[in-house]
Design a protein around this motif. Structure first.
Motif, PDB file in Angstrom:
ATOM      1  N   ILE A 113     -16.589   3.105   8.995  1.00  0.00           N
ATOM      2  CA  ILE A 113     -15.207   3.047   9.489  1.00  0.00           C
ATOM      3  C   ILE A 113     -15.169   3.525  10.927  1.00  0.00           C
ATOM      4  O   ILE A 113     -15.672   4.607  11.244  1.00  0.00           O
ATOM      5  CB  ILE A 113     -14.281   3.930   8.627  1.00  0.00           C
ATOM      6  CG1 ILE A 113     -14.387   3.545   7.147  1.00  0.00           C
ATOM      7  CG2 ILE A 113     -12.843   3.832   9.110  1.00  0.00           C
ATOM      8  CD1 ILE A 113     -13.760   4.560   6.214  1.00  0.00           C
ATOM      9  N   THR A 134      -6.706  -3.415  -2.151  1.00  0.00           N
ATOM     10  CA  THR A 134      -5.897  -2.641  -1.200  1.00  0.00           C
ATOM     11  C   THR A 134      -5.777  -1.167  -1.599  1.00  0.00           C
ATOM     12  O   THR A 134      -5.493  -0.324  -0.741  1.00  0.00           O
ATOM     13  CB  THR A 134      -4.487  -3.246  -1.076  1.00  0.00           C
ATOM     14  OG1 THR A 134      -3.884  -3.341  -2.377  1.00  0.00           O
ATOM     15  CG2 THR A 134      -4.546  -4.615  -0.425  1.00  0.00           C
ATOM     16  N   ILE A 158      -8.279   0.667   0.383  1.00  0.00           N
ATOM     17  CA  ILE A 158      -7.829   0.877   1.759  1.00  0.00           C
ATOM     18  C   ILE A 158      -6.859   2.055   1.831  1.00  0.00           C
ATOM     19  O   ILE A 158      -6.936   2.895   2.727  1.00  0.00           O
ATOM     20  CB  ILE A 158      -7.171  -0.391   2.327  1.00  0.00           C
ATOM     21  CG1 ILE A 158      -8.146  -1.577   2.254  1.00  0.00           C
ATOM     22  CG2 ILE A 158      -6.715  -0.158   3.756  1.00  0.00           C
ATOM     23  CD1 ILE A 158      -9.413  -1.387   3.034  1.00  0.00           C
ATOM     24  N   SER A 159      -5.936   2.124   0.877  1.00  0.00           N
ATOM     25  CA  SER A 159      -4.982   3.235   0.843  1.00  0.00           C
ATOM     26  C   SER A 159      -5.697   4.569   0.690  1.00  0.00           C
ATOM     27  O   SER A 159      -5.338   5.566   1.335  1.00  0.00           O
ATOM     28  CB  SER A 159      -3.995   3.038  -0.312  1.00  0.00           C
ATOM     29  OG  SER A 159      -3.227   1.873  -0.145  1.00  0.00           O
ATOM     30  N   PHE A 193      -7.552  -8.501   6.417  1.00  0.00           N
ATOM     31  CA  PHE A 193      -8.332  -7.917   5.339  1.00  0.00           C
ATOM     32  C   PHE A 193      -9.261  -8.953   4.730  1.00  0.00           C
ATOM     33  O   PHE A 193      -8.933 -10.145   4.666  1.00  0.00           O
ATOM     34  CB  PHE A 193      -7.408  -7.364   4.239  1.00  0.00           C
ATOM     35  CG  PHE A 193      -6.478  -6.279   4.696  1.00  0.00           C
ATOM     36  CD1 PHE A 193      -6.903  -4.964   4.737  1.00  0.00           C
ATOM     37  CD2 PHE A 193      -5.187  -6.579   5.098  1.00  0.00           C
ATOM     38  CE1 PHE A 193      -6.041  -3.956   5.165  1.00  0.00           C
ATOM     39  CE2 PHE A 193      -4.319  -5.591   5.528  1.00  0.00           C
ATOM     40  CZ  PHE A 193      -4.745  -4.271   5.557  1.00  0.00           C
ATOM     41  N   ILE A 209     -13.004  -1.479   9.496  1.00  0.00           N
ATOM     42  CA  ILE A 209     -13.880  -1.133   8.385  1.00  0.00           C
ATOM     43  C   ILE A 209     -14.859  -2.275   8.147  1.00  0.00           C
ATOM     44  O   ILE A 209     -14.463  -3.444   8.089  1.00  0.00           O
ATOM     45  CB  ILE A 209     -13.074  -0.870   7.094  1.00  0.00           C
ATOM     46  CG1 ILE A 209     -12.008   0.213   7.349  1.00  0.00           C
ATOM     47  CG2 ILE A 209     -13.996  -0.455   5.955  1.00  0.00           C
ATOM     48  CD1 ILE A 209     -11.071   0.423   6.171  1.00  0.00           C
ATOM     49  N   ILE A 213      -8.806   5.231   1.578  1.00  0.00           N
ATOM     50  CA  ILE A 213      -9.530   5.511   2.819  1.00  0.00           C
ATOM     51  C   ILE A 213      -8.583   6.069   3.868  1.00  0.00           C
ATOM     52  O   ILE A 213      -8.899   7.048   4.556  1.00  0.00           O
ATOM     53  CB  ILE A 213     -10.221   4.229   3.339  1.00  0.00           C
ATOM     54  CG1 ILE A 213     -11.392   3.857   2.417  1.00  0.00           C
ATOM     55  CG2 ILE A 213     -10.709   4.421   4.767  1.00  0.00           C
ATOM     56  CD1 ILE A 213     -12.052   2.548   2.766  1.00  0.00           C
ATOM     57  N   ILE A 214      -7.393   5.466   4.000  1.00  0.00           N
ATOM     58  CA  ILE A 214      -6.422   5.935   4.983  1.00  0.00           C
ATOM     59  C   ILE A 214      -6.001   7.373   4.679  1.00  0.00           C
ATOM     60  O   ILE A 214      -5.923   8.222   5.582  1.00  0.00           O
ATOM     61  CB  ILE A 214      -5.185   5.014   5.013  1.00  0.00           C
ATOM     62  CG1 ILE A 214      -5.576   3.641   5.573  1.00  0.00           C
ATOM     63  CG2 ILE A 214      -4.065   5.631   5.842  1.00  0.00           C
ATOM     64  CD1 ILE A 214      -4.464   2.620   5.492  1.00  0.00           C
ATOM     65  N   MET A 223       0.830  -1.197   0.000  1.00  0.00           N
ATOM     66  CA  MET A 223       0.000   0.000   0.000  1.00  0.00           C
ATOM     67  C   MET A 223       0.871   1.255   0.000  1.00  0.00           C
ATOM     68  O   MET A 223       1.911   1.296   0.647  1.00  0.00           O
ATOM     69  CB  MET A 223      -0.895   0.033   1.237  1.00  0.00           C
ATOM     70  CG  MET A 223      -1.935  -1.061   1.294  1.00  0.00           C
ATOM     71  SD  MET A 223      -2.990  -0.829   2.730  1.00  0.00           S
ATOM     72  CE  MET A 223      -3.798  -2.423   2.736  1.00  0.00           C
ATOM     73  N   ILE A 242     -11.450  -7.333  -1.017  1.00  0.00           N
ATOM     74  CA  ILE A 242     -11.217  -5.892  -1.061  1.00  0.00           C
ATOM     75  C   ILE A 242      -9.912  -5.558  -1.770  1.00  0.00           C
ATOM     76  O   ILE A 242      -8.895  -6.243  -1.615  1.00  0.00           O
ATOM     77  CB  ILE A 242     -11.206  -5.292   0.373  1.00  0.00           C
ATOM     78  CG1 ILE A 242     -11.252  -3.765   0.319  1.00  0.00           C
ATOM     79  CG2 ILE A 242     -10.001  -5.769   1.142  1.00  0.00           C
ATOM     80  CD1 ILE A 242     -12.535  -3.225  -0.222  1.00  0.00           C
ATOM     81  N   ALA A 296     -11.852  -4.716   6.725  1.00  0.00           N
ATOM     82  CA  ALA A 296     -10.431  -4.569   7.056  1.00  0.00           C
ATOM     83  C   ALA A 296     -10.283  -4.153   8.508  1.00  0.00           C
ATOM     84  O   ALA A 296     -11.163  -3.504   9.080  1.00  0.00           O
ATOM     85  CB  ALA A 296      -9.765  -3.533   6.149  1.00  0.00           C
TER      86      ALA A 296
END
Length: 280
Positions: free
Chosen positions: A64, A18, A21-22, A12, A120, A24-25, A1, A16, A105
């Protein structure tokens, strides 16, 4: 990521991407509410943890939870029950037949500024029992809610889960992925997998759930006899728990006694609870 920080203690969902996820972060580290390039991050709650809703052009709709423990008690709980633990709990609940949002996740994110836990899950459509209690529903819906509560509670007990916070806001009534109305357990932070519940513990939790939920259903439905509501709950509970209704009825008698000591005014209602051979 590609993220500004490190991830550990992670788990995870295999489906999904990744990259999501990146993204979202990155959004979480940027702002509380933000909309950009087809996705939206919205802060919907900030109390014990920060709760966000994520939506994007790919159709993802996630909830989240961001944990940033401050005091000693919160830090200990965060260490013993990290988001990865919640992910595993959700998987066990689903396997046990308890409806709960699908985990996506779970991980700990450490940046230069702080370390936070992130969990999440998929967002479920529906209305919480707390909000539902502010309205009124028809007889069939009320009886179905009672049966769904009995089924959910029976599955929890049978599978060895201890629910420490069964408040109305932690249960969602809506349509599941099969198109059927069901009751979904929302907040799993205070659900513990014990493996086996001793009878005193089982009765104590049943008492709390009954006081919070079952005593409010007659008012929600209006003129429906409480007797009918409780009977629907008991039969669903016994079936999910895997015991004869007669045995579940005996436990209920003990719960009535416990409740009557705390709230004598409820004894009149609960003392008429149907026994196993009551077909009225």
């Amino acid at each position: 990521m590609n993220i500004d920080g490190t991830i550990d203690r992670a788990k995870f969902c295999t489906e999904i991407n990744t990259d999501i996820i990146s993204c979202i972060i990155g959004a979480l580290l940027s702002s509380s509410n933000i909309e950009h390039n087809g996705w939206t991050l919205e802060l919907i709650k900030s109390s014990k943890s920060y709760v966000y809703r994520w939506r994007d052009h790919s159709g993802h709709d996630f909830i989240i939870k961001l944990y940033s423990p401050t005091g000693p008690k919160e830090r200990i709980k965060s260490f013993l029950r990290p988001p990865k633990y919640l992910f595993a709990t959700a998987e066990k609940l689903i396997a046990a037949g308890v409806s709960t949002p699908k985990p996506i996740a779970a991980f700990r994110l450490t940046t230069n500024e702080r370390a936070v836990g992130i969990y999440i899950m998929e967002r479920e459509e529906g209305i919480t029992v707390k909000d539902l209690a502010k309205t009124s529903v028809c007889l069939n819906t009320g009886l179905h809610i009672a049966a769904e509560m009995g089924r959910a509670w029976g599955n929890l007990v049978r599978s060895g889960f201890l629910h420490m916070d069964p408040i109305r806001g932690n249960f969602l009534y809506g349509v599941n992925h099969r198109g059927h109305h069901s009751l979904t357990v929302l907040d799993i932070d205070n659900i513990y997998f014990i493996g086996w519940l001793p009878k005193p513990v089982r009765l104590h939790r049943l008492k709390k759930m009954s006081r919070i939920h079952l005593l409010g259903l007659p008012k929600l439905i209006g003129t429906t006899p409480p007797r009918l509501i409780f009977k629907r709950f008991l039969h669903a509970y016994a079936k999910a728990y895997g015991v004869p209704v007669k045995i579940a009825s005996r436990e209920w008698i003990e719960v009535i006694s416990m409740l009557a000591k705390q709230k004598p005014d409820v004894y009149t209602i609960l003392s008429n609870f149907p026994i196993a051979n009551d077909n009225k």
